[in-house]
Scaffold this motif. Structure first.
Motif, PDB file in Angstrom:
ATOM      1  N   ALA A 104      13.172  -6.641  55.369  1.00 20.97           N
ATOM      2  CA  ALA A 104      12.180  -6.292  56.382  1.00 20.97           C
ATOM      3  C   ALA A 104      12.550  -5.033  57.151  1.00 20.97           C
ATOM      4  CB  ALA A 104      12.000  -7.460  57.360  1.00 20.97           C
ATOM      5  N   ASP A 105      13.842  -4.781  57.328  1.00 19.96           N
ATOM      6  CA  ASP A 105      14.291  -3.657  58.147  1.00 19.96           C
ATOM      7  C   ASP A 105      15.528  -3.018  57.510  1.00 19.96           C
ATOM      8  OD1 ASP A 105      14.670  -1.816  60.120  1.00 19.96           O
ATOM      9  OD2 ASP A 105      14.852  -3.270  61.732  1.00 19.96           O
ATOM     10  N   PRO A 106      15.317  -2.159  56.506  1.00 18.23           N
ATOM     11  CA  PRO A 106      16.463  -1.584  55.802  1.00 18.23           C
ATOM     12  C   PRO A 106      17.323  -0.664  56.656  1.00 18.23           C
ATOM     13  CG  PRO A 106      14.417  -0.614  55.005  1.00 18.23           C
ATOM     14  CD  PRO A 106      14.041  -1.730  55.940  1.00 18.23           C
ATOM     15  N   GLY A 107      16.748   0.008  57.662  1.00 17.19           N
ATOM     16  CA  GLY A 107      17.536   0.885  58.519  1.00 17.19           C
ATOM     17  C   GLY A 107      18.101   2.093  57.804  1.00 17.19           C
ATOM     18  N   ASN A 108      17.394   2.582  56.803  1.00 13.43           N
ATOM     19  CA  ASN A 108      17.900   3.699  56.001  1.00 13.43           C
ATOM     20  C   ASN A 108      18.189   4.930  56.855  1.00 13.43           C
ATOM     21  OD1 ASN A 108      17.606   2.197  53.629  1.00 13.43           O
ATOM     22  ND2 ASN A 108      15.466   2.789  53.439  1.00 13.43           N
ATOM     23  N   THR A 109      19.312   5.570  56.553  1.00 16.92           N
ATOM     24  CA  THR A 109      19.686   6.807  57.238  1.00 16.92           C
ATOM     25  C   THR A 109      19.803   7.966  56.257  1.00 16.92           C
ATOM     26  OG1 THR A 109      22.055   6.309  57.066  1.00 16.92           O
ATOM     27  CG2 THR A 109      20.903   5.568  59.070  1.00 16.92           C
ATOM     28  N   TRP A 110      19.534   7.714  54.991  1.00 15.59           N
ATOM     29  CA  TRP A 110      19.590   8.751  53.961  1.00 15.59           C
ATOM     30  C   TRP A 110      18.577   8.432  52.881  1.00 15.59           C
ATOM     31  CZ3 TRP A 110      21.008  13.483  53.184  1.00 15.59           C
ATOM     32  CH2 TRP A 110      21.094  13.992  51.895  1.00 15.59           C
ATOM     33  N   GLY A 111      18.046   9.449  52.236  1.00 14.91           N
ATOM     34  CA  GLY A 111      17.123   9.261  51.122  1.00 14.91           C
ATOM     35  C   GLY A 111      15.702   9.081  51.605  1.00 14.91           C
ATOM     36  N   GLN A 112      14.952  10.163  51.609  1.00 14.79           N
ATOM     37  CA  GLN A 112      13.559  10.155  52.057  1.00 14.79           C
ATOM     38  C   GLN A 112      13.449   9.802  53.531  1.00 14.79           C
ATOM     39  OE1 GLN A 112      11.769  11.501  49.630  1.00 14.79           O
ATOM     40  NE2 GLN A 112      13.603  11.279  48.388  1.00 14.79           N
ATOM     41  N   VAL A 113      14.494  10.047  54.293  1.00 13.74           N
ATOM     42  CA  VAL A 113      14.516   9.833  55.739  1.00 13.74           C
ATOM     43  C   VAL A 113      14.845  11.167  56.396  1.00 13.74           C
ATOM     44  CG1 VAL A 113      15.684   8.671  57.641  1.00 13.74           C
ATOM     45  CG2 VAL A 113      15.226   7.429  55.535  1.00 13.74           C
ATOM     46  N   ALA A 114      14.036  11.565  57.327  1.00 11.76           N
ATOM     47  CA  ALA A 114      14.286  12.791  58.109  1.00 11.76           C
ATOM     48  C   ALA A 114      14.532  14.000  57.209  1.00 11.76           C
ATOM     49  CB  ALA A 114      15.441  12.574  59.078  1.00 11.76           C
ATOM     50  N   GLY A 115      13.787  14.076  56.102  1.00 10.87           N
ATOM     51  CA  GLY A 115      13.873  15.235  55.228  1.00 10.87           C
ATOM     52  C   GLY A 115      14.975  15.201  54.189  1.00 10.87           C
ATOM     53  N   SER A 116      15.754  14.124  54.123  1.00 14.10           N
ATOM     54  CA  SER A 116      16.832  14.050  53.135  1.00 14.10           C
ATOM     55  C   SER A 116      16.283  13.633  51.776  1.00 14.10           C
ATOM     56  CB  SER A 116      17.906  13.057  53.592  1.00 14.10           C
ATOM     57  OG  SER A 116      17.395  11.754  53.666  1.00 14.10           O
ATOM     58  N   GLY A 117      17.001  13.972  50.727  1.00 14.83           N
ATOM     59  CA  GLY A 117      16.620  13.570  49.378  1.00 14.83           C
ATOM     60  C   GLY A 117      17.367  12.328  48.960  1.00 14.83           C
ATOM     61  N   GLY A 118      17.280  12.005  47.668  1.00 14.14           N
ATOM     62  CA  GLY A 118      18.021  10.861  47.151  1.00 14.14           C
ATOM     63  C   GLY A 118      17.322   9.541  47.401  1.00 14.14           C
ATOM     64  N   SER A 119      17.939   8.486  46.907  1.00 11.19           N
ATOM     65  CA  SER A 119      17.355   7.154  47.064  1.00 11.19           C
ATOM     66  C   SER A 119      17.644   6.614  48.460  1.00 11.19           C
ATOM     67  CB  SER A 119      17.905   6.210  45.997  1.00 11.19           C
ATOM     68  OG  SER A 119      19.306   6.114  46.101  1.00 11.19           O
ATOM     69  N   PRO A 120      16.667   5.935  49.060  1.00 12.49           N
ATOM     70  CA  PRO A 120      16.837   5.426  50.433  1.00 12.49           C
ATOM     71  C   PRO A 120      17.971   4.406  50.549  1.00 12.49           C
ATOM     72  CG  PRO A 120      14.538   5.369  49.766  1.00 12.49           C
ATOM     73  CD  PRO A 120      15.336   5.676  48.537  1.00 12.49           C
ATOM     74  N   ARG A 121      18.773   4.575  51.611  1.00 10.03           N
ATOM     75  CA  ARG A 121      19.881   3.655  51.871  1.00 10.03           C
ATOM     76  C   ARG A 121      20.483   3.949  53.239  1.00 10.03           C
ATOM     77  NH1 ARG A 121      23.564   7.473  48.178  1.00 10.03           N
ATOM     78  NH2 ARG A 121      21.597   8.007  47.264  1.00 10.03           N
ATOM     79  N   ARG A 122      21.284   3.021  53.720  1.00 13.57           N
ATOM     80  CA  ARG A 122      22.098   3.271  54.919  1.00 13.57           C
ATOM     81  C   ARG A 122      23.436   3.825  54.465  1.00 13.57           C
ATOM     82  NH1 ARG A 122      23.728  -0.920  58.805  1.00 13.57           N
ATOM     83  NH2 ARG A 122      24.060  -2.247  57.010  1.00 13.57           N
ATOM     84  N   ILE A 123      23.853   4.914  55.094  1.00 14.72           N
ATOM     85  CA  ILE A 123      25.203   5.445  54.850  1.00 14.72           C
ATOM     86  C   ILE A 123      25.922   5.713  56.169  1.00 14.72           C
ATOM     87  CG2 ILE A 123      24.664   6.428  52.589  1.00 14.72           C
ATOM     88  CD1 ILE A 123      24.579   9.211  53.982  1.00 14.72           C
ATOM     89  N   ASP A 124      25.203   5.622  57.275  1.00 15.89           N
ATOM     90  CA  ASP A 124      25.750   5.887  58.599  1.00 15.89           C
ATOM     91  C   ASP A 124      25.829   4.568  59.356  1.00 15.89           C
ATOM     92  OD1 ASP A 124      25.669   8.883  58.365  1.00 15.89           O
ATOM     93  OD2 ASP A 124      23.552   8.402  58.061  1.00 15.89           O
ATOM     94  N   TYR A 125      26.993   4.291  59.937  1.00 15.38           N
ATOM     95  CA  TYR A 125      27.238   2.961  60.477  1.00 15.38           C
ATOM     96  C   TYR A 125      27.940   3.001  61.831  1.00 15.38           C
ATOM     97  CZ  TYR A 125      26.500   1.648  55.602  1.00 15.38           C
ATOM     98  OH  TYR A 125      25.970   1.482  54.346  1.00 15.38           O
ATOM     99  N   ALA A 126      27.732   1.919  62.564  1.00  5.98           N
ATOM    100  CA  ALA A 126      28.512   1.630  63.769  1.00  5.98           C
ATOM    101  C   ALA A 126      28.942   0.169  63.647  1.00  5.98           C
ATOM    102  CB  ALA A 126      27.694   1.847  65.030  1.00  5.98           C
ATOM    103  N   TYR A 127      30.224  -0.036  63.439  1.00  6.44           N
ATOM    104  CA  TYR A 127      30.806  -1.375  63.388  1.00  6.44           C
ATOM    105  C   TYR A 127      31.485  -1.634  64.728  1.00  6.44           C
ATOM    106  CZ  TYR A 127      30.352  -1.718  58.275  1.00  6.44           C
ATOM    107  OH  TYR A 127      29.878  -1.804  56.993  1.00  6.44           O
ATOM    108  N   VAL A 128      31.550  -2.887  65.125  1.00  2.82           N
ATOM    109  CA  VAL A 128      32.275  -3.261  66.331  1.00  2.82           C
ATOM    110  C   VAL A 128      33.208  -4.421  66.007  1.00  2.82           C
ATOM    111  CG1 VAL A 128      30.548  -2.468  67.976  1.00  2.82           C
ATOM    112  CG2 VAL A 128      30.455  -4.829  67.139  1.00  2.82           C
ATOM    113  N   GLY A 129      34.223  -4.553  66.844  1.00  2.00           N
ATOM    114  CA  GLY A 129      35.136  -5.674  66.728  1.00  2.00           C
ATOM    115  C   GLY A 129      35.689  -6.005  68.098  1.00  2.00           C
ATOM    116  N   GLY A 130      36.258  -7.190  68.196  1.00  2.00           N
ATOM    117  CA  GLY A 130      36.816  -7.613  69.476  1.00  2.00           C
ATOM    118  C   GLY A 130      35.727  -8.057  70.435  1.00  2.00           C
ATOM    119  N   PRO A 131      36.025  -8.016  71.725  1.00  2.00           N
ATOM    120  CA  PRO A 131      35.078  -8.524  72.735  1.00  2.00           C
ATOM    121  C   PRO A 131      33.933  -7.532  72.993  1.00  2.00           C
ATOM    122  CG  PRO A 131      37.050  -7.697  73.809  1.00  2.00           C
ATOM    123  CD  PRO A 131      37.294  -7.597  72.329  1.00  2.00           C
TER     124      PRO A 131
END
Length: 153
Positions: free
Chosen positions: A108-135
Motif C-alpha cells: 500500500a505504501d512502498p515509500g520509494n526514493t529511487w526509480g521514477q521518483v523525483a526525476g530518477s530513472g531505474g526501477s522504483p524502490r527504497r534506497i534511502d533509510y533512517a533506522y533507529v535503535g535504543g530508546p
C-alpha cells in the motif's frame, strides 16, 4: 548518529531485471554494500549496548527485505521474499526501519526514493533509510523531495 552512503555499483534490482540469478546478485550485495555496513556495526552495537538512542541513516543503494515480500513480488519481477543483506543485518543488530514502522504495508505504501521518483530513472524502490535503535519512539516518517514530484510530500 551514524550516516553513510554505500556504493551504487552492481545494482541488485537492475541486475535481476537483466536476468542475473538471485544468488549471484545477493553475493555481490554482500561484497559491495554489506561489507561496508559491517565496518559501522561495531560502533552501532556498542552505542545500543550502552543504552544510547541511535539514528542510522543513509543512501544504502539496496532495497529492503521488508519491501520485497511475497505480497509485493508482482512489483519486483515475481521475486519475493528477497533477503537483501544490508537491511537484514541492520534489523538483526537491533535497529528498526522507521519508514516500515510508520508505514507497515509495503504494498500500500512502498515509500520509494529511487526509480521514477523525483526525476530518477531505474526501477522504483527504497534506497534511502533512517533506522533507529535504543530508546527512540517513531512518531511519523514521510518521503520528502523535490516539490511537485510524484509520491513526494
Amino acid at each position: 548518529m551514524i550516516n553513510t552512503h554505500l556504493d551504487y555499483v552492481q545494482d541488485g534490482p537492475n541486475r535481476l531485471e537483466r536476468g542475473v540469478p538471485l544468488e549471484d546478485v545477493l553475493a555481490a550485495e554482500r561484497e559491495v554494500r554489506l561489507s561496508s555496513v559491517q565496518t559501522l556495526l561495531p560502533s552501532a552495537t556498542r552505542l545500543l549496548d550502552q543504552g544510547w538512542p541511535l539514528l542510522f541513516t543513509g543512501d544504502l543503494n539496496e532495497p529492503s527485505h521488508l519491501d520485497w515480500t511475497a505480497a509485493t513480488a508482482a512489483q519486483h519481477g515475481g521475486l519475493g521474499p528477497v533477503p537483501w543483506p544490508v537491511s537484514e543485518v541492520l534489523v538483526d543488530a537491533g535497529l528498526r526501519d522507521t519508514y516500515r514502522e510508520a508505514h507497515p504495508d509495503p504494498l500500500a505504501d512502498p515509500g520509494n526514493t529511487w526509480g521514477q521518483v523525483a526525476g530518477s530513472g531505474g526501477s522504483p524502490r527504497r534506497i534511502d533509510y533512517a533506522y533507529v535503535g535504543g530508546p527512540v519512539e517513531v512518531e511519523s516518517v514521510e518521503v520528502v523531495g523535490e516539490q511537485g514530484a510524484d509520491e513526494v510530500d
